[in-house]
Design an enzyme around this catalytic site. Structure first.
Site, PDB file in Angstrom:
ATOM      1  N   ASP A 111       0.657  -1.268  -0.226  1.00 53.28           N
ATOM      2  CA  ASP A 111      -0.175   0.240  -0.082  1.00 53.28           C
ATOM      3  C   ASP A 111       0.848   1.187  -0.103  1.00 53.28           C
ATOM      4  OD1 ASP A 111      -1.788   1.982   0.622  1.00 53.28           O
ATOM      5  OD2 ASP A 111      -2.535   1.419   2.387  1.00 53.28           O
TER       6      ASP A 111
ATOM      7  N   LYS B  91       2.550  11.156  -3.383  1.00 49.15           N
ATOM      8  CA  LYS B  91       1.455  10.522  -4.184  1.00 49.15           C
ATOM      9  C   LYS B  91       0.513  11.620  -4.951  1.00 49.15           C
ATOM     10  CE  LYS B  91      -2.065   7.011  -3.665  1.00 49.15           C
ATOM     11  NZ  LYS B  91      -2.323   5.861  -2.656  1.00 49.15           N
TER      12      LYS B  91
ATOM     13  N   GLU C 236      -7.088   0.407  -4.417  1.00 48.79           N
ATOM     14  CA  GLU C 236      -7.242   0.172  -2.974  1.00 48.79           C
ATOM     15  C   GLU C 236      -8.669  -0.363  -2.516  1.00 48.79           C
ATOM     16  OE1 GLU C 236      -6.195   4.082  -1.873  1.00 48.79           O
ATOM     17  OE2 GLU C 236      -3.889   3.800  -2.687  1.00 48.79           O
TER      18      GLU C 236
ATOM     19  N   ASP D 180     -12.713   5.276   2.721  1.00 47.58           N
ATOM     20  CA  ASP D 180     -11.374   5.202   3.033  1.00 47.58           C
ATOM     21  C   ASP D 180     -11.085   6.722   3.430  1.00 47.58           C
ATOM     22  OD1 ASP D 180      -8.653   5.260   3.139  1.00 47.58           O
ATOM     23  OD2 ASP D 180      -8.366   4.139   1.140  1.00 47.58           O
TER      24      ASP D 180
HETATM   25  P1  ADP Z   1      -3.189   7.438   4.127  1.00 50.09           P
HETATM   26  O1  ADP Z   1      -3.787   6.368   3.094  1.00 50.09           O
HETATM   27  O2  ADP Z   1      -3.242   8.831   3.584  1.00 50.09           O
HETATM   28  O3  ADP Z   1      -1.423   7.015   3.580  1.00 50.09           O
HETATM   29  P2  ADP Z   1      -3.632   6.147   6.825  1.00 50.09           P
HETATM   30  O4  ADP Z   1      -4.712   5.454   6.260  1.00 50.09           O
HETATM   31  O5  ADP Z   1      -2.208   5.630   7.149  1.00 50.09           O
HETATM   32  O6  ADP Z   1      -3.189   7.181   5.377  1.00 50.09           O
HETATM   33  O7  ADP Z   1      -4.189   7.162   7.615  1.00 50.09           O
HETATM   34  C1  ADP Z   1      -3.391   8.234   8.143  1.00 50.09           C
HETATM   35  C2  ADP Z   1      -4.212   8.940   9.325  1.00 50.09           C
HETATM   36  O8  ADP Z   1      -4.927   7.896  10.074  1.00 50.09           O
HETATM   37  C3  ADP Z   1      -3.402  10.091   9.911  1.00 50.09           C
HETATM   38  O9  ADP Z   1      -4.234  11.498   9.884  1.00 50.09           O
HETATM   39  C4  ADP Z   1      -3.382   9.596  11.448  1.00 50.09           C
HETATM   40  O10 ADP Z   1      -3.400  10.583  12.167  1.00 50.09           O
HETATM   41  C5  ADP Z   1      -4.672   8.937  11.286  1.00 50.09           C
HETATM   42  N1  ADP Z   1      -4.722   7.858  12.538  1.00 50.09           N
HETATM   43  C6  ADP Z   1      -3.894   6.790  12.690  1.00 50.09           C
HETATM   44  N2  ADP Z   1      -4.493   6.206  13.652  1.00 50.09           N
HETATM   45  C7  ADP Z   1      -5.485   6.931  14.568  1.00 50.09           C
HETATM   46  C8  ADP Z   1      -6.313   6.642  15.583  1.00 50.09           C
HETATM   47  N3  ADP Z   1      -6.064   5.730  16.489  1.00 50.09           N
HETATM   48  N4  ADP Z   1      -7.087   7.669  15.624  1.00 50.09           N
HETATM   49  C9  ADP Z   1      -7.594   8.601  15.016  1.00 50.09           C
HETATM   50  N5  ADP Z   1      -6.933   8.952  13.672  1.00 50.09           N
HETATM   51  C10 ADP Z   1      -5.751   7.978  13.650  1.00 50.09           C
HETATM   52 MG    MG Z   2      -4.758   4.678   1.961  1.00 54.13          MG
END
Ligand code: ADP
Ligand code: MG
Length: 614
Positions: free
Chosen positions: A11, A72, A171, A193
């Site tokens: 991912d 990205k 995704e 998502d």
């Molecule tokens: P992306 O798909 O954009 O790469 P992710 O799916 O990894 O991102 O999500 C990242 C986001 O999720 C960040 O804003 C992070 O602060 C938030 N995040 C991660 N864990 C938690 C949590 N336990 N509670 C709330 N937000 C969270």
């Molecule tokens: Mg993602």
């Protein structure tokens, strides 16, 4: 026993990236011993070496110009398209060759493909440490709305990182696979998502052996970062209440606020209230306060509500309602926020699937897909859709669609074209993507020329154009002149792509302009048709004298004048009516000399004419 080479799933996220694979005991994210699976998609350079992940992320605010994040967003786009996005990014991006952009990091500059490759390299290293062996192959995920250029860029990044990209999958599709929804065979799945900086909703249809993305919608500028931002703003406001002289706008303060805000948000995903401390010894600030879930919910509710608007639009585009949805799947770290879960559950009227870690679910699905590809189990295929129509430019700047929007891939379409000028030995093909009737309103994807056609009268060459979109959504266009068997082909590697917003706008515009466009388009088509018919009649005039009476010939002459007059007007319906009359008058002529090649335009005209009559 080591049976087959491992194909890991990756991912490659805007905020975070990670890999996963399938072990004896099941699928799992790949963690290096003592480390973490997640690699923040942030990078910087120190002494000629890349620093990728957590360490780079730490210095995002203090060294904004040398710290690159959200790569990205830049993939497969040119400088012009990126204008709005670049205004929000602190690092320097400039236009480079062929519509590419380069990001400045210190003294050097890199393409987004190279930068993404560094993130992939780090993920690959993690995977290799976890598996204890080298990895060469991967399935990489992309958002469902990624166009050809963005998929190509992702593939290129993989290659640069030393990975053979065996498959690129969407995704949301990966998320559905992770939940084993493929085994459930039939039904509609909504994949919601919410990541760090983007939101996507996808409606998937599972029909036995096939995964089909019916519709996607979203917001490329909405995510957990916005939550952090409003929390930081609230903390800033509280500090100012107590210390009116305190300004917290310098990089160090912003970094601290941002970091504390994110930690606080994560705390409040597990607890109803929490405490935070802001310590800035340089400013003499040592501030302690509490924060509860109600305050957080109040701050973020507008963002969460706006995701529902996208959900409504995606459902409408898929022609479905919430009651039709069989499963809801939550993806992305921000779906851990309880308010998000609650609002999504209320909207769809059923509890969502949350048993798989939302940060890992996409990588896990890609890992399962990689495992299946490695083991050769192919009892289902993945079908994704083409977001906007694909076609070529035809006479008068019209856009001839060969493949319409929402067609599932892989797909193939053929169409016959001919020349408009006598003795034309080459034909140019301009390939476009869009929803409008004229190419000037669509996006150019590339062009190529078919050469070496033997000289023939206009209308005689039969050029068959084939559009082939493979399982990765990548387009190849080929053309063959059937009489001479001359062939030409290109893999379309466009220099730029479309934003989500652009796709929305294009869809909206095509709707708004549909009537206007259609009129204009018909006018152009009918005018071209009239020209072809005139040419055919001129060529056949000699024979016509022996077939038709003087009176009939005179009638044809008069009617040709009528058609000419109508081609000067702006009314396609009137022109069509005059053309129809001419068609009636010349039909005996055409029938009589149907076998003559010189009249092929006329034949074609009648063929279309008849086909259009029902
Ligand atoms: P992306 O798909 O954009 O790469 P992710 O799916 O990894 O991102 O999500 C990242 C986001 O999720 C960040 O804003 C992070 O602060 C938030 N995040 C991660 N864990 C938690 C949590 N336990 N509670 C709330 N937000 C969270
Ligand atoms: Mg993602």
């Amino acid at each position: 026993m080591e049976a087959v080479e491992t194909i890991i799933g990756i991912d490659l996220g805007t905020t975070n990236s990670l890999a996963a694979t399938v072990f004896e005991h099941g699928p799992e994210a790949l963690r290096p011993p003592g480390g973490e699976a997640i690699v923040p998609s942030v990078l910087t350079r120190r002494e000629g070496r890349w620093i990728v992940g957590r360490e780079a992320r730490e210095q995002r605010t203090t060294h904004p110009q040398e710290t690159v994040f959200s790569v990205k967003r830049l993939m497969g786009r040119d400088a012009q398209e990126l204008q709005a996005a670049l205004a929000r990014l602190p690092y320097r991006v400039e236009a480079a060759q062929r519509g590419l952009v380069k990001v400045h990091v210190g003294e050097e500059a890199f393409t987004p493909q190279e930068l993404s490759a560094e993130i992939l390299r780090e993920v690959k290293r993690n995977a290799e440490a976890a598996l204890g062996k080298a990895v060469h192959k991967a399935v990489i995920t992309v958002p469902a709305y990624f166009d050809d250029a963005q998929r190509q860029a992702t593939r290129a990044a993989g290659r640069i990182a030393g990975l053979e990209v065996v498959r690129i999958i969407n995704e949301p599709t990966a998320a559905a696979i992770a939940y084993g929804l493929d085994e459930r065979k039939k039904g509609l799945v909504a994949v919601y998502d919410l990541g760090g900086g983007t939101f996507d909703i996808s409606i998937l249809e599972l029909t036995g052996t096939v995964f089909k993305v019916l519709a996607t919608h979203g917001d490329t500028e909405l995510g957990g970062d916005d939550f952090d931002e409003v929390i930081a703003e609230e903390m800033r406001r509280r500090v100012r209440e107590k210390h009116p002289e305190m300004v917290l706008d310098d990089p160090l303060s912003r970094q601290l606020l941002r970091k504390i805000a994110e930690l606080l948000k994560i705390d409040l995903s597990r607890a109803l209230d929490t405490e935070y401390t802001l310590e800035l010894p340089g400013k003499g600030l040592d501030f302690k306060d509490g924060f509860n879930v109600e305050t957080l919910n109040g701050l973020i509710a507008p963002f969460v509500d706006s995701t529902l608007e996208s959900c409504r639009l995606a459902l409408a585009a898929a022609g479905k309602s919430t009651a039709d949805i069989d499963e809801v799947v939550l993806v992305g770290g921000s779906t851990r926020v309880p308010l998000v879960r609650r609002i999504v559950e209320e909207f769809f009227g059923k509890p969502p699937n949350v048993s798989i870690n939302p940060d890992e679910v996409v990588a896990v699905g890609a890992g399962i897909q990689g495992h299946l590809l490695a083991g050769g189990r192919r009892d289902y295929v993945l079908l994704d859709v083409i977001p906007l129509a694909l076609g070529i430019e035809t006479l008068g700047g019209t856009f001839s669609k060969l493949i319409t929007a929402n067609t599932t891939v892989p797909t193939q379409a053929n169409e016959l074209f001919t020349t408009y000028v006598d003795n034309q030995t080459g034909v140019d093909f301009n390939i476009f993507q869009g929803e409008r009737e004229f190419v000037k309103d669509c996006r150019s994807l590339g062009r190529f020329r078919l050469k070496g056609i033997p000289p023939m009268p206009a209308g005689l060459p039969k050029v068959e154009v084939t559009f082939l979109v493979d399982a990765n959504g990548i387009l190849t266009v080929s053309a063959i002149e059937q009489r001479s068997v001359m062939e030409a082909q290109i893999e379309v590697i466009p220099s730029h792509g479309l934003t989500n917003d652009e796709i929305d706008r294009i869809m909206e515009e095509s709707f708004e302009h549909a009537l206007d466009d259609l009129n204009q388009r018909q006018l152009v088509d009918f005018r071209n048709m009239a020209k072809a018919v005139f040419r055919g009649i001129d060529k056949a005039w000699k024979q016509a004298r022996s077939i038709l009476s003087e009176g009939e010939l005179a009638q044809i002459r008069v009617q040709m004048e009528q058609v000419k007059k109508a081609t000067g007007g702006e009314d396609p319906v009137a022109l069509k009516a005059e053309m129809d009359k001419l068609g009636e008058l010349t039909r005996p002529l055409a029938d009589a000399i149907m076998s003559q090649a010189a009249l092929s335009e006329l034949r074609e005209f009648f063929a279309e004419h008849r086909a259009g009559e029902d």
